[in-house]
Design a protein around this motif. Structure first.
Motif, PDB file in Angstrom:
ATOM      1  N   VAL B  41       0.853  -1.195   0.000  1.00 29.45           N
ATOM      2  CA  VAL B  41       0.000   0.000   0.000  1.00 29.45           C
ATOM      3  C   VAL B  41       0.886   1.241   0.000  1.00 29.45           C
ATOM      4  CG1 VAL B  41      -1.685   1.307   1.359  1.00 29.45           C
ATOM      5  CG2 VAL B  41      -1.852  -1.195   1.219  1.00 29.45           C
ATOM      6  N   LEU B  42       0.593   2.162  -0.892  1.00 31.28           N
ATOM      7  CA  LEU B  42       1.396   3.389  -1.000  1.00 31.28           C
ATOM      8  C   LEU B  42       0.525   4.581  -0.639  1.00 31.28           C
ATOM      9  CD1 LEU B  42       2.942   2.421  -4.452  1.00 31.28           C
ATOM     10  CD2 LEU B  42       3.997   2.139  -2.182  1.00 31.28           C
ATOM     11  N   ILE B  43       0.879   5.235   0.456  1.00 37.12           N
ATOM     12  CA  ILE B  43       0.100   6.370   0.946  1.00 37.12           C
ATOM     13  C   ILE B  43       0.875   7.653   0.659  1.00 37.12           C
ATOM     14  CG2 ILE B  43      -0.978   7.436   2.967  1.00 37.12           C
ATOM     15  CD1 ILE B  43      -0.944   4.651   4.308  1.00 37.12           C
ATOM     16  N   ASP B  44       0.290   8.507  -0.168  1.00 37.90           N
ATOM     17  CA  ASP B  44       0.951   9.785  -0.451  1.00 37.90           C
ATOM     18  C   ASP B  44       0.539  10.821   0.583  1.00 37.90           C
ATOM     19  OD1 ASP B  44       2.013   8.638  -2.684  1.00 37.90           O
ATOM     20  OD2 ASP B  44       0.923   9.863  -4.140  1.00 37.90           O
ATOM     21  N   THR B  45       1.525  11.338   1.298  1.00 33.33           N
ATOM     22  CA  THR B  45       1.289  12.475   2.190  1.00 33.33           C
ATOM     23  C   THR B  45       1.996  13.677   1.577  1.00 33.33           C
ATOM     24  OG1 THR B  45       3.294  12.392   3.557  1.00 33.33           O
ATOM     25  CG2 THR B  45       1.523  10.843   4.121  1.00 33.33           C
ATOM     26  N   LYS B  46       1.731  14.847   2.109  1.00 34.11           N
ATOM     27  CA  LYS B  46       2.420  16.004   1.548  1.00 34.11           C
ATOM     28  C   LYS B  46       3.902  16.016   1.902  1.00 34.11           C
ATOM     29  CE  LYS B  46       1.434  19.930   4.360  1.00 34.11           C
ATOM     30  NZ  LYS B  46       0.455  20.800   5.069  1.00 34.11           N
ATOM     31  N   TYR B  47       4.302  15.136   2.804  1.00 29.77           N
ATOM     32  CA  TYR B  47       5.707  15.084   3.191  1.00 29.77           C
ATOM     33  C   TYR B  47       6.483  13.997   2.444  1.00 29.77           C
ATOM     34  CZ  TYR B  47       3.498  17.729   6.910  1.00 29.77           C
ATOM     35  OH  TYR B  47       2.765  18.659   7.596  1.00 29.77           O
ATOM     36  N   GLY B  48       5.767  13.049   1.863  1.00 27.63           N
ATOM     37  CA  GLY B  48       6.437  11.959   1.171  1.00 27.63           C
ATOM     38  C   GLY B  48       5.566  10.714   1.172  1.00 27.63           C
ATOM     39  N   GLU B  49       6.069   9.672   0.497  1.00 29.33           N
ATOM     40  CA  GLU B  49       5.293   8.442   0.328  1.00 29.33           C
ATOM     41  C   GLU B  49       5.568   7.464   1.468  1.00 29.33           C
ATOM     42  OE1 GLU B  49       4.765   6.333  -3.731  1.00 29.33           O
ATOM     43  OE2 GLU B  49       6.184   5.068  -2.624  1.00 29.33           O
ATOM     44  N   VAL B  50       4.502   6.901   1.991  1.00 30.31           N
ATOM     45  CA  VAL B  50       4.592   5.904   3.050  1.00 30.31           C
ATOM     46  C   VAL B  50       4.224   4.549   2.446  1.00 30.31           C
ATOM     47  CG1 VAL B  50       3.679   5.185   5.298  1.00 30.31           C
ATOM     48  CG2 VAL B  50       3.925   7.638   4.760  1.00 30.31           C
ATOM     49  N   ALA B  51       5.045   3.533   2.686  1.00 28.11           N
ATOM     50  CA  ALA B  51       4.764   2.190   2.176  1.00 28.11           C
ATOM     51  C   ALA B  51       4.372   1.274   3.318  1.00 28.11           C
ATOM     52  CB  ALA B  51       5.994   1.636   1.455  1.00 28.11           C
ATOM     53  N   VAL B  52       3.245   0.609   3.148  1.00 27.53           N
ATOM     54  CA  VAL B  52       2.727  -0.318   4.169  1.00 27.53           C
ATOM     55  C   VAL B  52       2.649  -1.702   3.546  1.00 27.53           C
ATOM     56  CG1 VAL B  52       0.680  -0.935   5.548  1.00 27.53           C
ATOM     57  CG2 VAL B  52       1.347   1.478   5.293  1.00 27.53           C
ATOM     58  N   GLU B  53       3.118  -2.711   4.249  1.00 26.82           N
ATOM     59  CA  GLU B  53       2.891  -4.080   3.798  1.00 26.82           C
ATOM     60  C   GLU B  53       1.715  -4.673   4.570  1.00 26.82           C
ATOM     61  OE1 GLU B  53       5.966  -7.091   4.259  1.00 26.82           O
ATOM     62  OE2 GLU B  53       4.980  -8.323   2.734  1.00 26.82           O
ATOM     63  N   LEU B  54       0.725  -5.146   3.848  1.00 29.92           N
ATOM     64  CA  LEU B  54      -0.429  -5.800   4.473  1.00 29.92           C
ATOM     65  C   LEU B  54      -0.066  -7.230   4.879  1.00 29.92           C
ATOM     66  CD1 LEU B  54      -3.294  -4.656   2.064  1.00 29.92           C
ATOM     67  CD2 LEU B  54      -2.740  -3.730   4.339  1.00 29.92           C
ATOM     68  N   ALA B  55      -0.781  -7.720   5.870  1.00 35.72           N
ATOM     69  CA  ALA B  55      -0.544  -9.073   6.391  1.00 35.72           C
ATOM     70  C   ALA B  55      -1.839  -9.878   6.303  1.00 35.72           C
ATOM     71  CB  ALA B  55      -0.056  -8.996   7.833  1.00 35.72           C
ATOM     72  N   PRO B  56      -2.215 -10.297   5.100  1.00 29.92           N
ATOM     73  CA  PRO B  56      -3.487 -11.006   4.965  1.00 29.92           C
ATOM     74  C   PRO B  56      -3.541 -12.314   5.748  1.00 29.92           C
ATOM     75  CG  PRO B  56      -2.240 -11.043   2.888  1.00 29.92           C
ATOM     76  CD  PRO B  56      -1.536 -10.106   3.812  1.00 29.92           C
ATOM     77  N   ASP B  57      -2.396 -12.907   6.043  1.00 31.80           N
ATOM     78  CA  ASP B  57      -2.426 -14.142   6.835  1.00 31.80           C
ATOM     79  C   ASP B  57      -3.002 -13.897   8.224  1.00 31.80           C
ATOM     80  OD1 ASP B  57      -1.275 -15.413   4.718  1.00 31.80           O
ATOM     81  OD2 ASP B  57       0.740 -15.502   5.582  1.00 31.80           O
ATOM     82  N   PHE B  58      -2.783 -12.707   8.736  1.00 29.48           N
ATOM     83  CA  PHE B  58      -3.258 -12.395  10.088  1.00 29.48           C
ATOM     84  C   PHE B  58      -4.689 -11.850  10.083  1.00 29.48           C
ATOM     85  CE2 PHE B  58       1.246 -12.596  10.777  1.00 29.48           C
ATOM     86  CZ  PHE B  58       1.368 -13.101  12.056  1.00 29.48           C
ATOM     87  N   ALA B  59      -5.048 -11.136   9.026  1.00 35.19           N
ATOM     88  CA  ALA B  59      -6.353 -10.467   9.022  1.00 35.19           C
ATOM     89  C   ALA B  59      -6.846 -10.381   7.578  1.00 35.19           C
ATOM     90  CB  ALA B  59      -6.224  -9.078   9.647  1.00 35.19           C
ATOM     91  N   PRO B  60      -7.255 -11.535   7.025  1.00 33.88           N
ATOM     92  CA  PRO B  60      -7.603 -11.550   5.593  1.00 33.88           C
ATOM     93  C   PRO B  60      -8.727 -10.583   5.221  1.00 33.88           C
ATOM     94  CG  PRO B  60      -8.192 -13.629   6.707  1.00 33.88           C
ATOM     95  CD  PRO B  60      -7.342 -12.856   7.661  1.00 33.88           C
ATOM     96  N   ASN B  61      -9.725 -10.477   6.062  1.00 33.10           N
ATOM     97  CA  ASN B  61     -10.861  -9.618   5.693  1.00 33.10           C
ATOM     98  C   ASN B  61     -10.509  -8.136   5.790  1.00 33.10           C
ATOM     99  OD1 ASN B  61     -12.434 -11.902   5.245  1.00 33.10           O
ATOM    100  ND2 ASN B  61     -13.024 -11.999   7.406  1.00 33.10           N
ATOM    101  N   HIS B  62      -9.707  -7.800   6.745  1.00 29.95           N
ATOM    102  CA  HIS B  62      -9.291  -6.402   6.854  1.00 29.95           C
ATOM    103  C   HIS B  62      -8.330  -6.033   5.726  1.00 29.95           C
ATOM    104  CE1 HIS B  62     -11.171  -6.768  10.789  1.00 29.95           C
ATOM    105  NE2 HIS B  62     -11.082  -5.457  10.933  1.00 29.95           N
ATOM    106  N   ALA B  63      -7.447  -6.966   5.374  1.00 29.66           N
ATOM    107  CA  ALA B  63      -6.544  -6.686   4.250  1.00 29.66           C
ATOM    108  C   ALA B  63      -7.356  -6.507   2.965  1.00 29.66           C
ATOM    109  CB  ALA B  63      -5.527  -7.819   4.099  1.00 29.66           C
ATOM    110  N   ALA B  64      -8.359  -7.363   2.782  1.00 25.30           N
ATOM    111  CA  ALA B  64      -9.211  -7.235   1.588  1.00 25.30           C
ATOM    112  C   ALA B  64      -9.971  -5.909   1.609  1.00 25.30           C
ATOM    113  CB  ALA B  64     -10.188  -8.406   1.519  1.00 25.30           C
ATOM    114  N   ARG B  65     -10.402  -5.493   2.787  1.00 24.97           N
ATOM    115  CA  ARG B  65     -11.111  -4.214   2.909  1.00 24.97           C
ATOM    116  C   ARG B  65     -10.191  -3.047   2.512  1.00 24.97           C
ATOM    117  NH1 ARG B  65     -15.639  -2.158   5.699  1.00 24.97           N
ATOM    118  NH2 ARG B  65     -16.568  -4.066   4.879  1.00 24.97           N
ATOM    119  N   VAL B  66      -8.958  -3.115   2.944  1.00 26.55           N
ATOM    120  CA  VAL B  66      -8.014  -2.042   2.572  1.00 26.55           C
ATOM    121  C   VAL B  66      -7.909  -1.962   1.049  1.00 26.55           C
ATOM    122  CG1 VAL B  66      -5.612  -1.251   2.652  1.00 26.55           C
ATOM    123  CG2 VAL B  66      -6.670  -2.193   4.714  1.00 26.55           C
ATOM    124  N   ARG B  67      -7.750  -3.109   0.415  1.00 23.93           N
ATOM    125  CA  ARG B  67      -7.624  -3.100  -1.052  1.00 23.93           C
ATOM    126  C   ARG B  67      -8.886  -2.529  -1.698  1.00 23.93           C
ATOM    127  NH1 ARG B  67      -6.252  -8.592  -0.165  1.00 23.93           N
ATOM    128  NH2 ARG B  67      -4.009  -8.825   0.243  1.00 23.93           N
TER     129      ARG B  67
END
Lengths: 297, 297
Positions: B41-67
């Motif tokens: 996941v790439l989050i653009d802020t006005k200060y720069g890009e933040v990269a998040v790695e999702l963990a679908p093994d731990f929370a498949p439904n929440h990871a799917a919701r993020v997508r």
């Protein structure tokens, strides 16, 4: 209902009065102490003012050095030249960076290396109030005058723990080599540094401004920001005692031996059951239990 | 000599090659894995890009919701509306803030509440590598695929620990009430939240940009930034998999079950003796041992 969604998370942890959390016990005004203006350091950054309380009981010579450096205007116009996200913000003259090397040498003759003050005799530092929890890094942890403190009664010593906001002196490889450079822990706690460097204060206001500082790259020159233009300046550092009384900011810190602070700890141990479906373990973490400080109008 | 003063502190901890520290063992390229663009996941802020790695093994439904939220452009143009220094940065639509209340209601109908995924069966989450240290908050701690993980074999569950950088969903008082709002831990670890909220990822790059976000006041409206103009925007959120392949950033995370990561842990346990005059206790703290991640050119 969704109003609570975004809020419930803090309702408990920030100890605010919220519908989702029981109102915290009102803290008794007698349970707060004034911060001595002789120990109150004001660091102006371009993002805002940072307030540090010095702890001369723990490190008298380093606290005195800070005051002397301030009065010599040593830090004014210097920079936060080494800032590593999640670790420390280091400031001062930045010896070793190409831009300041020669300037640094002449200045540093004035400030001979200090004897380490990694810890202090328990009897000299004031009332220790235990956190009541075990800890991975010391036999006992708790607070002394608002500072996060660990101690070991086997050798009768106490020291300020490297929690977020801890203010300390950098040094060379020798124990007794700190001169002028300071750092503040800006990330997760760094307890591995405890008793290996001299901690002599803590930030009581303005951590968010240090968090805005430009970062270096940890793997490049050990985090020293290579282009001096990218180093955020230390605009000015002042001691509150040197300001006209009317201009001094007035800070108070909770007395960590007081019933009010005990109540805050109890509240954290027993968070609101309507939000915490699983009760957290009955332990407190030292660096997660900072003593509240406030600026009076 | 003073060149070392300002540097020696990191020489050990940042594992850089420095005169003051033994060179760290070279890490084997085979001991790194690529981050799946479906989890990046790439989050653009006005200060720069933040990269998040999702963990679908731990929370498949929440990871799917993020997508799904990303693909609906839900977050684009929203804000980090509640940011508490030393605690969390919370972002999304900001239900409950006056400026977005009516807008929020209509949007949120599209995103029904999710069942909590506070933890996952140990067998489902991948190889657990213990840190080998005790912990105040869980019987066992270590890493799974780079995520900081605690587990309890009594009930056979594992969960992502609330370390700095942990990405999770906010919720209402009910367990099963998370919808769209996320938060990232930006301060000291918040392990008391473990298993009380659904953590489903971690920041692998750009924490320093989240640290620059404007803060709320913890005691005022529980940290919600009152003036929407002071809320830093979420400019855009993208899933790397949705980008043309040539435009996708390429991240790698160390394999936390690998010899290279074991070597990094051993090095932290045994810091350079010329700087560490007092050897720290032979324990590692989970949140102080994040798995390295890197962006390839």
């Amino acid at each position: 209902m969704k109003i609570i969604t975004s809020l419930a998370l803090v309702a408990v942890l920030a100890a605010a009065t919220a519908s989702a959390a029981p109102a915290p016990p009102a803290s008794n005004p007698a349970d707060w102490r004034d911060v001595d203006p002789n120990n109150l350091v004001l660091i102006d950054t371009k993002y805002g003012e940072v307030a540090v309380e010095l702890a001369p009981d723990f490190a008298p010579n380093h606290a005195a050095r800070v005051r002397a450096l301030i009065r010599a205007h040593f830090y004014d116009g210097k920079a936060f030249y080494r800032v590593i996200d999640g670790f420390v913000a280091q400031g001062g003259i930045g010896e070793g960076t190409a831009s300041t090397a020669s300037y640094g040498k002449s200045q540093l003759k004035l400030w001979p290396a200090l004897k380490a003050e990694f810890d202090a005799p328990v009897a000299k530092v004031g009332t220790f109030t235990t956190l009541g929890s075990p800890d991975l890094f010391a036999p006992e942890v708790g607070h002394v005058n608002g500072f996060p403190v660990a101690r070991d009664m086997k050798d009768g010593k106490a020291w300020i723990a490297h929690c977020p906001g801890t203010f300390a002196f950098a040094r060379d490889n020798s124990d007794d080599s700190a001169t002028t450079e300071f750092y503040v822990v800006i990330g997760e706690m760094q307890r591995r540094l405890d008793r290996n460097l001299t901690a002599c204060g803590r930030v009581i206001d303005g951590m968010q401004y240090l968090q805005k500082l430009n970062r270096g790259i940890a793997d490049v020159a050990q985090g020293v920001i290579q282009n001096p233009k990218d180093q955020d300046p230390i605009l000015r550092v002042r001691l509150a005692a040197d300001l006209p009384e009317a201009e001094r900011p007035h800070y108070q810190v909770i007395k960590t031996e007081s019933p009010s602070f005990a109540a805050k700890k109890a509240q954290k141990l027993n968070p609101a059951p309507q939000f915490y479906h699983r009760k957290p373990p009955q332990v407190l973490d030292l660096c997660n239990m900072p003593a509240p400080a406030k600026r009076l109008p």
